[in-house]
Write an enzyme that holds these catalytic residues in place. Structure first.
Site, PDB file in Angstrom:
ATOM      1  N   HIS A 188       0.565  -1.374   0.349  1.00 55.78           N
ATOM      2  CA  HIS A 188      -0.225   0.030  -0.138  1.00 55.78           C
ATOM      3  C   HIS A 188       0.956   0.930  -0.178  1.00 55.78           C
ATOM      4  O   HIS A 188       0.229   2.141   0.671  1.00 55.78           O
ATOM      5  CB  HIS A 188      -1.595  -0.018   0.888  1.00 55.78           C
ATOM      6  CG  HIS A 188      -2.124  -1.671   0.857  1.00 55.78           C
ATOM      7  ND1 HIS A 188      -2.968  -1.600   0.734  1.00 55.78           N
ATOM      8  CD2 HIS A 188      -1.913  -2.491   1.548  1.00 55.78           C
ATOM      9  CE1 HIS A 188      -3.916  -2.064   0.934  1.00 55.78           C
ATOM     10  NE2 HIS A 188      -2.401  -2.898   1.832  1.00 55.78           N
ATOM     11  N   SER A 318      17.079  17.800 -16.789  1.00 56.15           N
ATOM     12  CA  SER A 318      16.663  19.289 -16.307  1.00 56.15           C
ATOM     13  C   SER A 318      17.282  20.335 -17.448  1.00 56.15           C
ATOM     14  O   SER A 318      18.401  20.015 -17.771  1.00 56.15           O
ATOM     15  CB  SER A 318      16.395  19.827 -14.775  1.00 56.15           C
ATOM     16  OG  SER A 318      15.958  20.706 -15.131  1.00 56.15           O
ATOM     17  N   LYS A 324      20.373  17.801 -12.079  1.00 54.69           N
ATOM     18  CA  LYS A 324      19.592  16.669 -12.264  1.00 54.69           C
ATOM     19  C   LYS A 324      19.768  15.731 -12.617  1.00 54.69           C
ATOM     20  O   LYS A 324      20.338  15.732 -14.027  1.00 54.69           O
ATOM     21  CB  LYS A 324      18.226  17.609 -11.945  1.00 54.69           C
ATOM     22  CG  LYS A 324      17.391  16.787 -11.585  1.00 54.69           C
ATOM     23  CD  LYS A 324      15.794  17.700 -11.894  1.00 54.69           C
ATOM     24  CE  LYS A 324      14.421  16.746 -11.389  1.00 54.69           C
ATOM     25  NZ  LYS A 324      14.193  15.693 -12.248  1.00 54.69           N
ATOM     26  N   GLU A 331      10.963   5.835 -17.313  1.00 52.06           N
ATOM     27  CA  GLU A 331      10.309   6.658 -18.181  1.00 52.06           C
ATOM     28  C   GLU A 331       9.586   6.390 -19.635  1.00 52.06           C
ATOM     29  O   GLU A 331       8.901   5.817 -19.458  1.00 52.06           O
ATOM     30  CB  GLU A 331      10.374   7.663 -17.580  1.00 52.06           C
ATOM     31  CG  GLU A 331      10.724   8.983 -16.521  1.00 52.06           C
ATOM     32  CD  GLU A 331      11.406   9.796 -16.485  1.00 52.06           C
ATOM     33  OE1 GLU A 331      11.293  10.479 -14.635  1.00 52.06           O
ATOM     34  OE2 GLU A 331      11.908  10.701 -17.222  1.00 52.06           O
TER      35      GLU A 331
END
Length: 466
Positions: A188, A318, A324, A331
């Site tokens: 969960h 980024s 970053k 993805e």
């Protein structure tokens, strides 16, 4: 300016680019269906050309086709199979039903190339090789396209399995390397009992290993060919031996084990085998979506997230935030798998859209299946080689999260009871104290008992605390 020649079909005259190997019917399809600019997948071209090449040889062997004509068609087919003339297959996948335009594109290209081999020019009005009478002999769009759908998938099937197995092998290796790392399990999206990282990652490998079994099973139905059914399954205009000879010839030419259909009508009416295989690819996509999401969550951070894993740095993350780095391969895998699922939806709906003796939605079934194969193979290979191989564990983070996990008290339930366990967990969380400290303060167990019961590694091996 482009120069043209005039070609004729049953409708009339049409202008075709001067040097194009295709003719009138292909040109009409190009003009009628300027939909996406996409062209047929190589697997589809390979399959259709192979069918025509095999048919010419079968008819030559049966004495039904002039040997000179047959040999020219075979040679034209071999040239295309070896990578030549691929720019001549120009019909958009979104086209008229059944794939007649695809079929005629192949017929016309092979006929014109065969005529060139025999010494004729594209401008000659009378040529010995006809696209319908000779290249399409004993065939129909209605039996060649479903056969090509099956062959196209099978052409890349070993590549698909090798790609999936490579992921399994790499992931099992990571699981073995990380089997000594005990970490917090999560259900969960909340803290749960301890697991070993090797157990968690090993389950990813096992899931895809099981998917390989399912995909392999689904591919078996594709080996059953309906070539020879011609227009409606009756075999009209085909020699009685044509079906069996074609299956044997295609097996010989491809090295793929193929089987005769036991019902040519069913093989033309029903797309259940391609639909079933599409669903198997969708299931592969489901598992890879889940795995990619786990990687993204476990690598979240690096300072404010779970950060138990670190993905390889493959590119800046980024355009505005220096330094970053994002989990770009995970993805990419997510997006790829969503695309596969969407393609499967179209295949499923198209499969249900057949009427009577034919499913006219075959072009999109063919295109989507070939696209699904490409996307799965390409994305999984990149994810495996560029992410999984270089995935790194942050041992300190994993062990640190575990030490703060109040759910460790679950292992004490058989000793102190569920109610006392709940009290310990709540106190531990509210007062930022370890489970061990709270249990001792409440006098529920001795230090020696706790040392034995709170062995995190032992908790991952099952059984009951004593």
């Amino acid at each position: 300016m482009t120069e043209f020649r005039v070609e004729k079909d049953s409708i009339g005259e049409v202008r075709v680019p001067q040097n194009a190997l295709y003719a009138a019917q292909t040109q009409r399809a190009v003009q009628n269906f300027p939909i996406t600019g996409m062209k047929p997948w190589p697997a589809f071209i390979w399959s259709m050309v192979l069918i025509k090449r095999a048919a010419a040889e079968v008819h030559k062997e049966m004495g039904l086709l002039d040997p000179q004509v047959a040999d020219a068609i075979i040679q034209a087919g071999e040239e295309i199979l070896n990578g030549e003339h691929r720019d001549q297959f120009v019909v958009d996948p979104f086209q008229a039903g059944a794939g007649t335009s695809h079929n005629m594109n192949v017929n016309e290209v092979m006929a014109n190339r065969a005529n060139q081999i025999l010494g004729y020019s594209l401008e000659d009005k009378e040529k010995p090789v006809h696209p319908n009478d000779h290249v399409n002999m004993a065939q129909s769009t209605n039996d060649t396209i479903p056969t090509a759908i099956r062959l196209g998938v099978l052409w890349r099937f070993e590549e698909l399995i090798d790609t999936l197995q490579h992921f399994v092998d790499v992931t099992y290796q990571k699981a073995a390397e990380w089997d000594d790392i005990v970490k917090t399990g999560r259900t969960h999206l909340q803290d749960a009992v301890p697991v070993r990282l090797g157990q968690e990652v090993g389950a990813w490998a096992k899931a895809i290993e099981r998917q390989i079994e399912k995909v392999t099973f689904a591919a078996e139905g594709l080996r059953r060919l309906g070539i020879g059914g011609t227009a409606a399954g009756t075999g009209l205009n085909a020699h009685p031996e044509y079906h069996s000879r074609m299956v044997k010839k295609l097996t010989e030419l491809t090295g793929i084990q193929l089987y005769e259909s036991d019902n040519l009508f069913e093989s033309m009416q029903s797309m259940q085998d391609p639909v079933f295989f599409s669903a198997a690819l969708r299931n592969v996509a489901n598992d890879f979506t889940r795995i990619a999401n786990d990687v993204r969550l476990l690598s979240a951070g690096p300072t404010t997230g779970i950060a138990e894993l670190t993905c390889p740095t493959v590119q800046p993350g980024s355009s505005i935030m220096p330094g970053k780095v994002n989990p770009v391969l995970a993805e990419m895998l997510n997006q790829s798998m969503y695309h596969v699922m969407g393609n499967d939806t179209a295949v499923n709906m198209a499969g249900a859209a057949g009427q009577f003796e034919l499913n006219v939605m075959m072009p999109i079934i063919s295109h989507n299946l070939n696209e699904m194969m490409q996307v799965v193979i390409g994305s999984v290979r990149a994810f495996t080689d560029k992410l999984m191989v270089g995935l790194v564990v942050n041992r300190e983070n994993a062990e640190s999260w575990l030490s703060k996990n109040p759910i460790l008290v679950t292992a004490l339930n058989p000793i102190i009871g569920y109610n006392n366990g709940a009290k310990v967990a709540k106190t531990s969380l509210a007062e930022s104290k370890s489970v061990r400290q709270v249990v001792l303060e409440l006098g529920l167990m001795t230090e020696e008992e706790l040392d034995k019961a709170l062995d995190a590694r032992k908790m991952t091996e099952g059984g009951i605390a004593e």
